[in-house]
Motif scaffolding. Structure first.
Motif, PDB file in Angstrom:
ATOM      1  N   VAL A  14       0.836  -1.203   0.000  1.00 59.55           N
ATOM      2  CA  VAL A  14       0.000   0.000   0.000  1.00 59.55           C
ATOM      3  C   VAL A  14       0.872   1.255   0.000  1.00 59.55           C
ATOM      4  O   VAL A  14       0.599   2.235  -0.713  1.00 59.55           O
ATOM      5  N   PHE A  15       1.940   1.229   0.794  1.00 56.85           N
ATOM      6  CA  PHE A  15       2.862   2.367   0.844  1.00 56.85           C
ATOM      7  C   PHE A  15       3.480   2.628  -0.530  1.00 56.85           C
ATOM      8  O   PHE A  15       3.549   3.784  -0.992  1.00 56.85           O
ATOM      9  N   LEU A  16       3.943   1.566  -1.194  1.00 58.60           N
ATOM     10  CA  LEU A  16       4.534   1.720  -2.530  1.00 58.60           C
ATOM     11  C   LEU A  16       3.523   2.260  -3.535  1.00 58.60           C
ATOM     12  O   LEU A  16       3.846   3.111  -4.361  1.00 58.60           O
ATOM     13  N   ALA A  17       2.295   1.753  -3.455  1.00 60.03           N
ATOM     14  CA  ALA A  17       1.268   2.182  -4.409  1.00 60.03           C
ATOM     15  C   ALA A  17       0.930   3.654  -4.231  1.00 60.03           C
ATOM     16  O   ALA A  17       0.758   4.388  -5.224  1.00 60.03           O
ATOM     17  N   VAL A  18       0.863   4.112  -2.972  1.00 64.47           N
ATOM     18  CA  VAL A  18       0.434   5.488  -2.702  1.00 64.47           C
ATOM     19  C   VAL A  18       1.570   6.486  -2.893  1.00 64.47           C
ATOM     20  O   VAL A  18       1.379   7.562  -3.486  1.00 64.47           O
ATOM     21  N   PHE A  19       2.781   6.130  -2.433  1.00 59.58           N
ATOM     22  CA  PHE A  19       3.864   7.101  -2.401  1.00 59.58           C
ATOM     23  C   PHE A  19       4.919   6.898  -3.495  1.00 59.58           C
ATOM     24  O   PHE A  19       5.821   7.729  -3.628  1.00 59.58           O
ATOM     25  N   VAL A  20       4.845   5.826  -4.266  1.00 57.41           N
ATOM     26  CA  VAL A  20       5.806   5.604  -5.354  1.00 57.41           C
ATOM     27  C   VAL A  20       5.091   5.500  -6.696  1.00 57.41           C
ATOM     28  O   VAL A  20       5.371   6.275  -7.621  1.00 57.41           O
ATOM     29  N   VAL A  21       4.173   4.554  -6.810  1.00 58.91           N
ATOM     30  CA  VAL A  21       3.511   4.324  -8.095  1.00 58.91           C
ATOM     31  C   VAL A  21       2.625   5.505  -8.477  1.00 58.91           C
ATOM     32  O   VAL A  21       2.682   6.010  -9.609  1.00 58.91           O
ATOM     33  N   ALA A  22       1.789   5.961  -7.559  1.00 57.31           N
ATOM     34  CA  ALA A  22       0.866   7.059  -7.859  1.00 57.31           C
ATOM     35  C   ALA A  22       1.596   8.344  -8.272  1.00 57.31           C
ATOM     36  O   ALA A  22       1.227   8.962  -9.282  1.00 57.31           O
ATOM     37  N   PRO A  23       2.645   8.774  -7.552  1.00 55.08           N
ATOM     38  CA  PRO A  23       3.371   9.967  -8.018  1.00 55.08           C
ATOM     39  C   PRO A  23       4.012   9.784  -9.396  1.00 55.08           C
ATOM     40  O   PRO A  23       4.068  10.726 -10.186  1.00 55.08           O
ATOM     41  N   LEU A  24       4.509   8.569  -9.692  1.00 50.24           N
ATOM     42  CA  LEU A  24       5.087   8.331 -11.011  1.00 50.24           C
ATOM     43  C   LEU A  24       4.024   8.417 -12.102  1.00 50.24           C
ATOM     44  O   LEU A  24       4.293   8.929 -13.196  1.00 50.24           O
ATOM     45  N   VAL A  25       2.834   7.930 -11.816  1.00 48.10           N
ATOM     46  CA  VAL A  25       1.740   8.033 -12.792  1.00 48.10           C
ATOM     47  C   VAL A  25       1.402   9.497 -13.051  1.00 48.10           C
ATOM     48  O   VAL A  25       1.217   9.920 -14.204  1.00 48.10           O
ATOM     49  N   VAL A  26       1.327  10.287 -11.990  1.00 50.30           N
ATOM     50  CA  VAL A  26       1.057  11.720 -12.146  1.00 50.30           C
ATOM     51  C   VAL A  26       2.173  12.392 -12.933  1.00 50.30           C
ATOM     52  O   VAL A  26       1.924  13.245 -13.810  1.00 50.30           O
ATOM     53  N   LEU A  27       3.427  12.013 -12.637  1.00 46.06           N
ATOM     54  CA  LEU A  27       4.570  12.575 -13.354  1.00 46.06           C
ATOM     55  C   LEU A  27       4.504  12.259 -14.836  1.00 46.06           C
ATOM     56  O   LEU A  27       4.715  13.140 -15.684  1.00 46.06           O
ATOM     57  N   LEU A  28       4.190  11.014 -15.178  1.00 46.57           N
ATOM     58  CA  LEU A  28       4.076  10.622 -16.582  1.00 46.57           C
ATOM     59  C   LEU A  28       2.929  11.355 -17.263  1.00 46.57           C
ATOM     60  O   LEU A  28       3.045  11.761 -18.429  1.00 46.57           O
ATOM     61  N   PHE A  29       1.834  11.531 -16.551  1.00 46.46           N
ATOM     62  CA  PHE A  29       0.685  12.223 -17.139  1.00 46.46           C
ATOM     63  C   PHE A  29       1.048  13.651 -17.512  1.00 46.46           C
ATOM     64  O   PHE A  29       0.792  14.106 -18.633  1.00 46.46           O
ATOM     65  N   TYR A  30       1.644  14.387 -16.578  1.00 39.61           N
ATOM     66  CA  TYR A  30       1.991  15.777 -16.859  1.00 39.61           C
ATOM     67  C   TYR A  30       3.115  15.888 -17.886  1.00 39.61           C
ATOM     68  O   TYR A  30       3.165  16.861 -18.653  1.00 39.61           O
ATOM     69  N   ALA A  31       4.031  14.917 -17.900  1.00 37.42           N
ATOM     70  CA  ALA A  31       5.158  14.993 -18.828  1.00 37.42           C
ATOM     71  C   ALA A  31       4.720  14.858 -20.272  1.00 37.42           C
ATOM     72  O   ALA A  31       5.322  15.463 -21.176  1.00 37.42           O
ATOM     73  N   PHE A  32       3.680  14.082 -20.514  1.00 31.31           N
ATOM     74  CA  PHE A  32       3.262  13.809 -21.892  1.00 31.31           C
ATOM     75  C   PHE A  32       1.904  14.418 -22.227  1.00 31.31           C
ATOM     76  O   PHE A  32       1.203  13.932 -23.106  1.00 31.31           O
ATOM     77  N   THR A  33       1.529  15.467 -21.528  1.00 31.82           N
ATOM     78  CA  THR A  33       0.296  16.174 -21.854  1.00 31.82           C
ATOM     79  C   THR A  33       0.562  17.675 -21.871  1.00 31.82           C
ATOM     80  O   THR A  33       1.583  18.152 -21.338  1.00 31.82           O
ATOM     81  N   ASN A  34      -0.364  18.426 -22.467  1.00 32.12           N
ATOM     82  CA  ASN A  34      -0.272  19.874 -22.462  1.00 32.12           C
ATOM     83  C   ASN A  34      -1.266  20.449 -21.467  1.00 32.12           C
ATOM     84  O   ASN A  34      -1.873  19.724 -20.674  1.00 32.12           O
ATOM     85  N   GLY A  35      -1.469  21.752 -21.532  1.00 34.26           N
ATOM     86  CA  GLY A  35      -2.363  22.399 -20.590  1.00 34.26           C
ATOM     87  C   GLY A  35      -3.807  21.965 -20.704  1.00 34.26           C
ATOM     88  O   GLY A  35      -4.574  22.119 -19.748  1.00 34.26           O
ATOM     89  N   GLN A  36      -4.180  21.426 -21.874  1.00 34.45           N
ATOM     90  CA  GLN A  36      -5.551  20.947 -22.073  1.00 34.45           C
ATOM     91  C   GLN A  36      -5.707  19.463 -21.773  1.00 34.45           C
ATOM     92  O   GLN A  36      -6.775  18.890 -22.006  1.00 34.45           O
ATOM     93  N   GLY A  37      -4.646  18.838 -21.291  1.00 32.54           N
ATOM     94  CA  GLY A  37      -4.708  17.417 -20.981  1.00 32.54           C
ATOM     95  C   GLY A  37      -4.572  16.524 -22.183  1.00 32.54           C
ATOM     96  O   GLY A  37      -4.845  15.315 -22.094  1.00 32.54           O
TER      97      GLY A  37
END
Length: 260
Positions: A14-37
């Motif tokens: 649970v710790f890995l999912a919340v504090f490692v996997v989830a932030p990486l998913v958010v990082l990947l989302f913002y890295a490959f999207t623009n201001g309109q998503g």
């Protein structure tokens, strides 16, 4: 309800999912999207076409390489002499190298700044030199301890056998001690090189400079450019992963990393 030892891993998962996997998913989302998503590669191409970002990257790499080399040149002879000496109090001496890490980081860098100011006057006159001095002062124990642990665990009979077979001290060191201490060297290099690329606090406290990767990422987020900052963080993460794979592949306990 049947309880097994696998259930003990649930909190860790649970710790890995919340504090490692989830932030990486958010990082990947913002890295490959623009201001309109919308999906875009402009953030990636923008990084490799931005002279400021590339200049910061190469400057950070240069600081990390030089800092790692200086730490290794100082740490290996120190660790070798401590590990091979017959001093009864060598453990105390090793602790003297560790003790600075117990002191608050800001206090140590502030004290170093005062010393460098007395010696140089204006710290902005030698920014690269001061950055290397600050980084070396901060990360040197992380290079000494793995090398010391690895050398101290070497079987002394190997060196004695080599000298009995006619090898002098220099040849024994080059063909026996140095190759067998390579795991400790790799461990120390990993623990110095990786943080030296992003530790902008040393530069900020010494002469108010932010010309390093960590501060560049922070400036993007401070300007609410989460997409550009996420891409730079992702590029840096990929570089760290590649470097770790190149220097890893061994058990950390055997490499001396378990001591830290």
């Amino acid at each position: 309800m049947h309880f097994s030892r696998k259930n003990l891993g649930i909190p860790y998962a649970v710790f890995l999912a919340v504090f490692v996997v989830a932030p990486l998913v958010v990082l990947l989302f913002y890295a490959f999207t623009n201001g309109q998503g919308q999906f875009t590669m402009e953030n990636l191409t923008g990084f490799f076409t931005d002279p400021n970002a590339l200049g910061t990257l190469f400057y950070s790499l240069l600081i990390a390489v030089v800092t790692t080399a200086v730490c290794l040149l100082i740490a290996y002879p120190t660790a070798y002499l401590l590990a091979t000496s017959k001093l009864k109090n060598r453990t105390v001496i090793v602790m003297l190298f560790v003790m600075p890490m117990w002191i608050n980081f800001s206090l140590r860098i502030t004290a170093l700044k005062e010393i460098l100011t007395i010696l140089e006057g204006n710290l902005a006159m030698h920014p690269f030199l001061n950055a290397v001095i600050g980084m070396t002062y901060d990360f040197l124990p992380f290079m000494i301890l793995p090398i010391y642990t690895t050398i101290s665990k070497l079987d002394g009979a190997l060196r004695e056998a080599a000298m009995d077979l006619g090898a002098d001290r220099t040849r024994t060191f080059l063909e026996i001690t140095l190759p067998l201490s390579l795991p400790g060297i790799l461990s120390g290099v990993s623990m110095v090189f990786l943080p030296a690329m992003t530790n902008y606090v040393v530069l900020d406290m010494l002469y108010n400079s932010t010309y390093i990767m960590g501060s560049l990422i922070g400036s993007y987020f401070a300007a609410y450019n989460w997409h550009g900052g996420s891409m730079i963080a992702l590029v840096l993460l990929c570089m760290i992963c590649i470097f770790t794979l190149l220097t890893g592949g061994e058990d950390e306990t055997a490499r001396g990393g378990a001591l830290l």
